[in-house]
Every structure is written in structure tokens, then in C-alpha cells.
Design a protein around this motif. Sequence first.
Motif, mmCIF file in Angstrom:
data_model
loop_
_atom_site.group_PDB
_atom_site.id
_atom_site.type_symbol
_atom_site.label_atom_id
_atom_site.label_comp_id
_atom_site.label_asym_id
_atom_site.label_seq_id
_atom_site.Cartn_x
_atom_site.Cartn_y
_atom_site.Cartn_z
ATOM 1 N N ALA A 91 -6.724 34.812 21.601
ATOM 2 C CA ALA A 91 -7.958 35.562 21.847
ATOM 3 C C ALA A 91 -9.206 34.690 21.776
ATOM 4 N N ILE A 92 -9.312 33.824 20.746
ATOM 5 C CA ILE A 92 -10.545 33.056 20.560
ATOM 6 C C ILE A 92 -10.300 31.573 20.290
ATOM 7 N N PHE A 103 -19.461 39.555 18.213
ATOM 8 C CA PHE A 103 -18.860 40.498 19.158
ATOM 9 C C PHE A 103 -17.490 40.016 19.648
ATOM 10 N N GLN A 104 -17.314 38.684 19.751
ATOM 11 C CA GLN A 104 -16.017 38.157 20.183
ATOM 12 C C GLN A 104 -14.955 38.405 19.114
ATOM 13 N N ASN A 110 -10.366 44.583 17.810
ATOM 14 C CA ASN A 110 -10.140 45.830 18.548
ATOM 15 C C ASN A 110 -8.931 45.739 19.469
ATOM 16 N N ASN A 111 -8.706 44.561 20.056
ATOM 17 C CA ASN A 111 -7.648 44.399 21.053
ATOM 18 C C ASN A 111 -6.341 43.861 20.496
ATOM 19 N N ALA A 112 -6.271 43.597 19.199
ATOM 20 C CA ALA A 112 -5.056 43.027 18.607
ATOM 21 C C ALA A 112 -3.893 44.001 18.755
ATOM 22 N N ARG A 113 -2.738 43.443 19.116
ATOM 23 C CA ARG A 113 -1.545 44.255 19.339
ATOM 24 C C ARG A 113 -0.341 43.605 18.655
ATOM 25 N N THR A 114 0.705 44.397 18.481
ATOM 26 C CA THR A 114 1.959 43.860 17.962
ATOM 27 C C THR A 114 2.641 43.095 19.083
ATOM 28 N N SER A 147 -23.220 29.357 9.509
ATOM 29 C CA SER A 147 -22.874 30.579 8.773
ATOM 30 C C SER A 147 -21.723 31.271 9.495
ATOM 31 N N SER A 148 -20.958 32.002 8.740
ATOM 32 C CA SER A 148 -19.780 32.668 9.296
ATOM 33 C C SER A 148 -20.179 33.826 10.200
ATOM 34 N N PRO A 149 -19.630 33.885 11.415
ATOM 35 C CA PRO A 149 -19.915 35.016 12.297
ATOM 36 C C PRO A 149 -19.055 36.238 11.955
ATOM 37 N N PHE A 150 -18.240 36.133 10.912
ATOM 38 C CA PHE A 150 -17.299 37.212 10.616
ATOM 39 C C PHE A 150 -17.875 38.274 9.683
#
Length: 184
Positions: A91-92, A103-104, A110-114, A147-150
Amino acid sequence: MANKYKYSRTIVIGHKDDGTPIRKYIQDNNKARFEAKVRAVQMLVARGGTPGKVTVEQWAWQWYHTYKEPHVGESQRNNYEEHLRLRICPAIGFLALDNVKPFQLQEMMNNARTSKGKPLGASTAAKLHYITHAIFEQAEINGLIASSPFRRIETVGEDEKSRRALTRAEEQIVREVAKRHYAG
């Protein structure tokens, strides 16, 4: 002076503010290695990455090998590796670490899947959240990012499904099978 490399190529990887191109020079004497380098740079540029900068994937694996792998058991190592391989890096991973935007990260969550394509359960989503947060926090501590974007990224996962208890008849069947089953 003649070029000492058998294979060389210049790829435009972006443009400066004044419009002049930023070029990446690729050189090698081995054709297979040269072509692999060219493909890697082309793929990175196509996905929006910047060659020469530390990518999320590079830092994530460095973080894992340095801070987690030596201190956790096999099951936990598999868990970290699965999240890195299947969710974070695809993803990133191609982004430069210092260019990642919140936002990324939220889109990734949001899009994470098994591996079967289903949305993550609450517990798995919480683990992904923890791992990604730790990667960026440690990057900030190590001075790789300002700084952390998380910060303020929300965990997204499906609620645990409720399970019904076995009936007495079902419990009896399980006990009978267990008497004959090799794993008891």
C-alpha cells in the motif's frame, strides 16, 4: 573519457520547481542487473516514489529486523512479516518515508484486507494499527522524519462475530469423536 560501464541509461524521475528535469543515472556491466535496476526505478517512479530516498518499505523492514525480530517468538514474527508483506509494503512501501501523508495511512487502514480479500477483523486491524504506528514513531525517534504522520489515524475493522454455544447434544458428539480421533 570513455564510459567504463557496458550498459547505461538516464531516467527522468521528476522535475524541479523551475521545470528542469531530475535525472537518475543507471549503470552496470551485467545486463541482467542493469535491466533489473531500470525496471525497479521505473516501477518506483510510476508509483510515485523517489529514488535515493529511504522508502517506507526499506525502513519498515529495517525497523522489524532491528527492534522486533530479535525479541519476539516465531508466531509473532510471522504476524509482523505478514502485515509488512501483505498490507503495509504493497500500500505505501514505495513512498519516501518523509513524504507520507496521514490520508495515505488512513486509506491503507481503510482498504486493508485479509489474504482472502475480506475486510480485517477488529483484532487484526488493531495489530496493523500498532505496527504501523510503531514504524513511524521509531522513524521520528531516529530522525528520519520530522514528525510521525500516524497521529489520529483510526483503526478500521469489522466487529467480532458473536458465537453461539454448543448444545448439549453437539457437545456430546464432539466428546465421542474426540475419544476416537488421533488428536483427541
